[in-house]
Scaffold this active site. Sequence first.
Site, PDB file in Angstrom:
ATOM      1  N   GLY A 529      27.799 175.851 -27.679  1.00 61.10           N
ATOM      2  CA  GLY A 529      28.904 176.330 -26.859  1.00 61.10           C
ATOM      3  C   GLY A 529      30.156 175.531 -27.107  1.00 61.10           C
ATOM      4  N   VAL A 536      29.920 171.733 -27.379  1.00 63.24           N
ATOM      5  CA  VAL A 536      28.606 171.330 -26.885  1.00 63.24           C
ATOM      6  C   VAL A 536      27.571 171.551 -27.986  1.00 63.24           C
ATOM      7  CG1 VAL A 536      26.893 171.623 -25.072  1.00 63.24           C
ATOM      8  CG2 VAL A 536      29.315 172.036 -24.570  1.00 63.24           C
ATOM      9  N   LYS A 550      28.143 167.010 -25.075  1.00 66.41           N
ATOM     10  CA  LYS A 550      29.498 167.553 -25.051  1.00 66.41           C
ATOM     11  C   LYS A 550      30.473 166.528 -25.607  1.00 66.41           C
ATOM     12  CE  LYS A 550      32.702 170.346 -22.491  1.00 66.41           C
ATOM     13  NZ  LYS A 550      32.815 171.354 -21.440  1.00 66.41           N
ATOM     14  N   ASP A 643      37.986 174.467 -12.276  1.00 63.08           N
ATOM     15  CA  ASP A 643      37.743 175.421 -13.374  1.00 63.08           C
ATOM     16  C   ASP A 643      36.408 176.139 -13.164  1.00 63.08           C
ATOM     17  OD1 ASP A 643      38.238 176.855 -15.651  1.00 63.08           O
ATOM     18  OD2 ASP A 643      37.626 175.277 -17.032  1.00 63.08           O
TER      19      ASP A 643
END
Length: 808
Positions: A529, A536, A550, A643
Amino acid sequence: MYTLTRNMFIHPYFIMHFLFIMFLLPLLTFSYSLHAATSISVLAQGSSLFVEKKDHLVSPNRLFAAGFHEIGQNAYCFAIWFTQPMADGKLTLVWMANRDEPVNGKRSKFSLGKSGNLVLTDAGRRFWATDTKSNEPVQLKLLDSGNLVLTHMHNQSYVWQSFSSPTDTILPNQPFTKVTALTSSRSLTNFSSGYYKFYFDNDNVLKLRYNSDEISSIYFPRPWLLPWQAGRNPYTTRIFAMLDSKGRFTSTDDYNFNTSDNGKILQRRLTLDVDGNIRVYTLNKRGWSVSWQALSTTCAIHGICGPNSLCTYIPESGRTCACMHGYKAKNKSDSSLGCEPTFEFSKPPEHYDFIKIPFVEFYGFDSQRLYRSTLNECQKSCLDDSNCKGFQYTFNHDSKLFECFVKTLLYNGFYKGTPFNSYLKLPKTYVLSYNEKVDIESQLVCSTSEIELKRPYDKNSANGTLKFMLWFSSILGGIEVLCFLFFYYFTKTPSSTTTQAYLAIATGFKRFTYDEIVKVSRKFSEEIGRGGGGIVYKGKLSDNRVVAIKVLHDAIQGEAEFLAEMSTIGRINHMNLIETYGYCAEGNHRILVYEYMENGSLAQNLSGANKLGWHKRFEIAIGVAKGLAYLHEECLEWVLHCDVKPHNILLDANYNPKVADFGLSKLFHQDVKEDSAFSCIRGTRGYMAPEWVFNLPITSKVDVYSYGMVVLEMITGRSPTSDQGISYNEIVEKKRLVDWVKEKVHKAPENLTEIQIMEILDPMMIEEFENLQIKKLLCVAVQCVEEDKDVRPTMSEVVKMLRHSGND
């Protein structure tokens, strides 16, 4: 067989060390036996537990212990605690016998007498006793429930039990009755009786009361409501309440609730905290997380800031107390003592005037209540009263009239919003200085007082043999230390290793080197990701745990700042928040290592094949709400996510949701270009609240708005970011998805027909849904995406609404 080696040969130090230990072992064993703590299961008649020996009782399941616990300098209480220390090394107390009269660290003992009486003495002086008698044999034992009981040996009936006299905590299945009450501790470090009490009042209703030396007032339920208006039932002959082992609290006055994790048998405790709030805590690994609390508005708790002060709550920083203009703190280390005036109220009325404090209420202590009053009439009433400290001038929407409340004391002040306005009575010189320049008043902090017990006694003559053994052991111990330092000097490892170990302890995580990260991620070979914060990768630790790695490509602040933020994240612990395992802060590398989620993100599952049926989506909505509620209101440091979107909601093997990236908004460097139209904005287009665009104050309600957008996307299957060729301003202002949903439901989700529901619902799950649940979820989502942030619910309110959706 294990052999200690260094460069293929046995180091001479280890030989010397081995011989030295063999010589010391008999002496040290004898010395230690004089002072070692003794753990027993039963205290028989005629026996005692001694403070010097650190004797204690343990429950059969080893979950609880009872004995002397140090609560200050040379101050001890006989207490019950959880045997497992928390991550910070502290023990959690659940009961104390002598919280207001601690005993000395020497010559104190807890005894079960021949007559069946439990007595706590300090140098022969009695400090606490049960005053029980029994003609039959009795014994004292600690049960698996945490209940300390004095029982008859032949039939195990109770003569006395600690459950009948709680201090500030009740445990699961512990009865709470008319004759029991919880009293808060004085502060986080002072366990003596504080100002708050939780009890059944004379009307058979559970209440919270603030009770200081000066005043006493009830603040829960709301004191101006009659019992039935507050949802309570006073008409009962049986007065009883209990928290069961599955997280359900029931009371005969109809005050019932469920914890956020109810249904599972977990270790919990209900505690009246030092701030006057009732909370249920759940044990999660080696930390307590709040799974329920009585009051979400902490400033509404009476006496929390003491007299003549204002309470302010900000989600990012929590609650603060500040003195009003013309007042100073009585004690800057104890906010509960409040503030005192820096002037006298002894002058004639013409020497005083008023300053207006908008949107503030001081609850109670009204000497006069004037109806149909003008502002001038209200001011005159206060000036003519030498005891008046100020007044409240309010418009009553029911009577359509202005009302005046003249105050003789200024307690419980906090910003409540319209239509509340208070006026502070001050000498004219203070009013003039206030109008010219408003001073920043001193802030108060929570009490950090600690008990120090100084109780001198006549010393007994010391045993000569014991003194010799202690001195001899000390000298040999010193030689041992010197030998160790000598060995360390010649064999010490590089300082970076020591630093890494220290930092791992400070932050609560493992610190990885960059080389370790490369190895764990197999040279970053498997990307799973990416987003605005970083990329990630999938990895595997040496213990075979699969992890997500990450790499933060924008986190360019210093190492100390990064570690400080990691320490904050390390104190956040909730079942619906992603768990962080470790980090890397080496050179310019800033990398997080956290648990791997088998089913990826919610975004992947919504856009891919149909894996999420209605029931899974509904449970995901509840889980995300719980995680955000914890961040906003329950964790030790309040955090805004900023977020919230499907990409940051991860799903484990059972599709349980966990909110991710909740700490990254604090990790990113805030150096932005001045010409950027959205230089202060954080988040993702389509999920961002209007406050970001219109430069309004940012509160926890921005997360509430984003959560509402995520829920609408889960219900409809439509992404708020799917519109193409439209500017960002147009997306935010038009809120296409929001308008479309509101047009369909006509702002009344509870009245939707099945046909209307099918028009709104994601076509991939039309065959499976429940009317009550989808109506409730729609109603919650529509409230969350209101433009006015004050109309939006808090996340804790969202959790409550969803938990009562008709299927609980």
